[in-house]
Design a protein around this motif. Sequence first.
Motif, PDB file in Angstrom:
ATOM      1  N   PHE A  46       0.850  -1.184   0.000  1.00  0.00           N
ATOM      2  CA  PHE A  46       0.000   0.000   0.000  1.00  0.00           C
ATOM      3  C   PHE A  46       0.894   1.245   0.000  1.00  0.00           C
ATOM      4  O   PHE A  46       1.722   1.422   0.900  1.00  0.00           O
ATOM      5  N   LEU A  47       0.695   2.098  -1.003  1.00  0.00           N
ATOM      6  CA  LEU A  47       1.534   3.292  -1.146  1.00  0.00           C
ATOM      7  C   LEU A  47       0.926   4.490  -0.410  1.00  0.00           C
ATOM      8  O   LEU A  47       0.730   5.566  -0.967  1.00  0.00           O
ATOM      9  N   GLY A  48       0.625   4.309   0.836  1.00  0.00           N
ATOM     10  CA  GLY A  48       0.204   5.412   1.684  1.00  0.00           C
ATOM     11  C   GLY A  48      -1.284   5.697   1.695  1.00  0.00           C
ATOM     12  O   GLY A  48      -2.033   5.322   0.798  1.00  0.00           O
ATOM     13  N   ASP A  49      -1.700   6.370   2.780  1.00  0.00           N
ATOM     14  CA  ASP A  49      -3.100   6.715   3.025  1.00  0.00           C
ATOM     15  C   ASP A  49      -3.995   5.485   2.962  1.00  0.00           C
ATOM     16  O   ASP A  49      -5.059   5.479   2.334  1.00  0.00           O
ATOM     17  N   LEU A  50      -3.536   4.449   3.646  1.00  0.00           N
ATOM     18  CA  LEU A  50      -4.330   3.225   3.741  1.00  0.00           C
ATOM     19  C   LEU A  50      -5.556   3.482   4.606  1.00  0.00           C
ATOM     20  O   LEU A  50      -6.673   3.114   4.257  1.00  0.00           O
ATOM     21  N   PHE A  51      -5.336   4.103   5.774  1.00  0.00           N
ATOM     22  CA  PHE A  51      -6.439   4.459   6.669  1.00  0.00           C
ATOM     23  C   PHE A  51      -6.534   5.977   6.698  1.00  0.00           C
ATOM     24  O   PHE A  51      -5.523   6.667   6.797  1.00  0.00           O
ATOM     25  N   HIS A  52      -7.745   6.502   6.619  1.00  0.00           N
ATOM     26  CA  HIS A  52      -7.936   7.932   6.378  1.00  0.00           C
ATOM     27  C   HIS A  52      -7.527   8.824   7.553  1.00  0.00           C
ATOM     28  O   HIS A  52      -6.959   9.891   7.357  1.00  0.00           O
ATOM     29  N   SER A  53      -7.826   8.391   8.773  1.00  0.00           N
ATOM     30  CA  SER A  53      -7.611   9.294   9.912  1.00  0.00           C
ATOM     31  C   SER A  53      -7.351   8.473  11.170  1.00  0.00           C
ATOM     32  O   SER A  53      -6.771   7.392  11.092  1.00  0.00           O
ATOM     33  N   SER A  54      -7.768   8.990  12.302  1.00  0.00           N
ATOM     34  CA  SER A  54      -7.544   8.297  13.569  1.00  0.00           C
ATOM     35  C   SER A  54      -8.405   7.038  13.652  1.00  0.00           C
ATOM     36  O   SER A  54      -9.315   6.821  12.839  1.00  0.00           O
ATOM     37  N   LEU A  55      -8.124   6.242  14.646  1.00  0.00           N
ATOM     38  CA  LEU A  55      -8.801   4.956  14.821  1.00  0.00           C
ATOM     39  C   LEU A  55     -10.307   5.153  14.952  1.00  0.00           C
ATOM     40  O   LEU A  55     -10.768   6.046  15.672  1.00  0.00           O
ATOM     41  N   ASN A  56     -11.083   4.348  14.230  1.00  0.00           N
ATOM     42  CA  ASN A  56     -12.529   4.356  14.397  1.00  0.00           C
ATOM     43  C   ASN A  56     -13.065   2.935  14.234  1.00  0.00           C
ATOM     44  O   ASN A  56     -12.292   1.979  14.136  1.00  0.00           O
ATOM     45  N   LYS A  57     -14.383   2.807  14.187  1.00  0.00           N
ATOM     46  CA  LYS A  57     -15.004   1.481  14.201  1.00  0.00           C
ATOM     47  C   LYS A  57     -14.602   0.629  13.005  1.00  0.00           C
ATOM     48  O   LYS A  57     -14.696  -0.601  13.057  1.00  0.00           O
ATOM     49  N   GLU A  58     -14.161   1.253  11.936  1.00  0.00           N
ATOM     50  CA  GLU A  58     -13.812   0.488  10.744  1.00  0.00           C
ATOM     51  C   GLU A  58     -12.523  -0.318  10.922  1.00  0.00           C
ATOM     52  O   GLU A  58     -12.240  -1.221  10.120  1.00  0.00           O
ATOM     53  N   TRP A  59     -11.751  -0.010  11.940  1.00  0.00           N
ATOM     54  CA  TRP A  59     -10.531  -0.779  12.174  1.00  0.00           C
ATOM     55  C   TRP A  59     -10.842  -2.262  12.361  1.00  0.00           C
ATOM     56  O   TRP A  59     -10.067  -3.124  11.931  1.00  0.00           O
TER      57      TRP A  59
END
Length: 210
Positions: free
Chosen positions: A74-87
């Motif tokens: 993955f070339l960056g920005d895999l997860f958009h922001s801080s931890l949330n329920k989608e983790w």
Amino acid sequence: MTQEIQILGQEFVLHPLGGLFWKEKSMLLISDVHLGKVAHFRKFGAAVPRKAIHKNYVLLDQIVAEFEPFQICFLGDLFHSSLNKEWDLFENWVAKTPSELILVSGNHDIISPLKFEQLGIPIYNELVVEGFLLTHHPEQRDGLFNFCGHIHPAIRLRGFGRQNLRLACFFQSQNQLIFPAFGAFTGTHTLHPKKGDKVFAIVEDEVIQV
């Protein structure tokens, strides 16, 4: 329909979902998935359908099933922001995906590296693999060809009259290939090709050089 290209004597397949498969390495490269973005926007009141959360995982499963890569980078920005329920959804996806996963960190990847390491996903600022420089932000480095993302490139095509169409694309210049955003809930930025540049537009289920 995919598009096959050669760079530095290596063979690559451009996929209409926005990923690139490196044949010799059995490596699938994907940029800017932005997992968690829908949950992030919903948390702050945006009227985004809940079912949109699952779209990225459906697309990931589709492209992984097609190539069956040994490794996914993955070339960056895999997860958009801080931890949330989608983790939790991401953890489940990692658990059922047989490929080895690695992450080249992007500006949105602010979750603690320990969380990724617990899932067996190493994180790098950049990687150099046989003459290729893998980064999130576009970079210029003497003697290396750069694979990157971040820009979410698109191309504007004009027809007769005032007709125009903006399409996500792979954007190739002399020593660089910028990936389109893989995520289903992301914007685009229009680039203007110069002489010698190559543009591979994504038109529905096809990658077409324009």
